[in-house]
Motif scaffolding. Structure first.
Motif, short mmCIF file in Angstrom:
data_model
loop_
_atom_site.label_atom_id
_atom_site.label_comp_id
_atom_site.label_asym_id
_atom_site.label_seq_id
_atom_site.Cartn_x
_atom_site.Cartn_y
_atom_site.Cartn_z
N TYR A 236 0.91 -1.28 -0.03
CA TYR A 236 0.08 -0.10 0.05
C TYR A 236 0.88 1.30 0.10
O TYR A 236 0.47 2.13 -0.65
CB TYR A 236 -1.03 0.05 1.20
N TYR A 237 2.02 1.30 0.71
CA TYR A 237 2.66 2.61 0.65
C TYR A 237 3.35 2.88 -0.53
O TYR A 237 3.31 3.95 -0.93
CB TYR A 237 3.85 2.36 1.89
N ALA A 238 3.69 1.73 -1.19
CA ALA A 238 4.41 2.10 -2.50
C ALA A 238 3.26 2.59 -3.73
O ALA A 238 3.50 3.22 -4.57
CB ALA A 238 5.12 0.71 -3.07
N ALA A 239 2.14 1.97 -3.44
CA ALA A 239 0.93 2.21 -4.32
C ALA A 239 0.56 3.64 -4.01
O ALA A 239 0.51 4.38 -5.09
CB ALA A 239 -0.20 1.35 -4.05
N ILE A 240 0.34 4.21 -2.82
CA ILE A 240 0.10 5.57 -2.77
C ILE A 240 1.41 6.56 -3.11
O ILE A 240 0.89 7.52 -4.01
CB ILE A 240 0.06 5.76 -0.96
N GLN A 241 2.66 6.06 -3.08
CA GLN A 241 3.60 6.96 -3.41
C GLN A 241 3.40 7.07 -5.10
O GLN A 241 3.60 7.98 -5.68
CB GLN A 241 5.20 6.51 -3.38
N GLU A 242 3.24 5.86 -5.84
CA GLU A 242 3.05 5.97 -7.52
C GLU A 242 1.85 6.91 -7.74
O GLU A 242 1.83 7.40 -8.69
CB GLU A 242 2.95 4.49 -7.60
N PHE A 243 0.79 6.57 -6.93
CA PHE A 243 -0.48 7.49 -7.26
C PHE A 243 0.01 8.87 -7.26
O PHE A 243 -0.64 9.82 -7.98
CB PHE A 243 -1.75 7.20 -6.42
N LYS A 244 0.69 9.24 -6.03
CA LYS A 244 0.93 10.63 -5.96
C LYS A 244 1.99 11.00 -7.04
O LYS A 244 1.92 12.45 -7.34
CB LYS A 244 1.73 10.87 -4.50
N ILE A 245 2.87 10.33 -7.64
CA ILE A 245 3.98 10.82 -8.65
C ILE A 245 2.86 11.06 -9.91
O ILE A 245 3.13 11.98 -10.50
CB ILE A 245 4.78 9.38 -8.62
N ALA A 246 2.06 10.06 -10.20
CA ALA A 246 1.07 10.28 -11.35
C ALA A 246 0.35 11.56 -11.15
O ALA A 246 0.19 12.31 -12.24
CB ALA A 246 0.10 9.14 -11.44
N ILE A 247 -0.09 12.05 -10.01
CA ILE A 247 -1.00 13.14 -9.88
C ILE A 247 0.12 14.20 -10.17
O ILE A 247 -0.40 15.19 -10.72
CB ILE A 247 -1.44 13.27 -8.74
N SER A 248 1.22 14.32 -9.64
CA SER A 248 2.21 15.44 -9.71
C SER A 248 2.64 15.39 -11.34
O SER A 248 2.94 16.57 -11.58
CB SER A 248 3.44 15.43 -8.96
#
Length: 185
Positions: free
Chosen positions: A50-62
């Motif tokens: 989950y932590y890695a998934a959250i970080q990847e979604f944040k990167i996509a958003i940025s």
């Protein structure tokens, strides 16, 4: 002389037939990279990282901060937060998704789910009751249904679909209304 000609001929052939290629030049394409990071996040989510998934979604958003696709990325991030038990962070994600693309019923349903988990259903009903905004009325109808006031929720959503038949979200609302009527009324 013939040897020199043959050697010269072979050298010319080697130069033109060599396997030389121009080096690969990486170009940054933020939109393409955003989709890549979203997909990586979905794979992490599937693997329960989950932590890695959250970080990847944040990167996509940025990488793609204000597009319709970003609404999908925000929704994915919000669903991850809900799943791991952080409805406060999820609420912000779903609200941002609706701001970016307010014509996906799933975003509204996820937001209402956050309101319920946070115990905000009654206060949000009061807030949205006084609003004439179409999108707030969608939230209001869904909140009524979440509060088990099915007739009021169905009536609110049905009135909206009658007033706004050409809105892109209207067919999804009609389908949802039919489902609620079948299951709850």
């Amino acid at each position: 002389m013939i040897k020199k000609t043959v050697v010269l001929f072979l050298l010319v052939i080697m130069v033109f037939c060599s396997a030389y290629r121009k080096p690969y030049k990486y170009t940054i394409n933020a939109e393409k990279d955003a989709f890549y990071h979203n997909n990586v996040g979905l794979n992490y989510l599937k693997d329960r990282v989950y932590y890695a998934a959250i970080q990847e979604f944040k990167i996509a958003i940025s990488l793609s901060p204000s597009t319709q696709a970003t609404a999908v990325f925000q929704n994915n991030l919000g669903e991850t937060y809900i799943f791991i038990g952080y409805p406060e962070q999820a609420q912000e994600c779903f609200e941002d998704a609706i701001k970016l693309y307010g014509l996906n019923l799933k975003y509204y349903m996820n937001l209402v789910k956050c309101y319920k988990e946070r115990g905000l259903v009654d206060s949000k009903i009061k807030e949205f009751k006084s609003s004439n905004n179409i999108y707030d009325r969608i939230k209001l109808g869904l909140l009524y249904i979440e509060a088990e006031q099915y007739r009021l929720g169905v009536n609110t959503l049905d009135e909206l679909t009658m007033e706004e038949p050409d809105l892109m979200i209207t067919p999804a609302l009609r389908q949802y209304i039919a489902q609620i009527v079948k299951e709850k009324l």
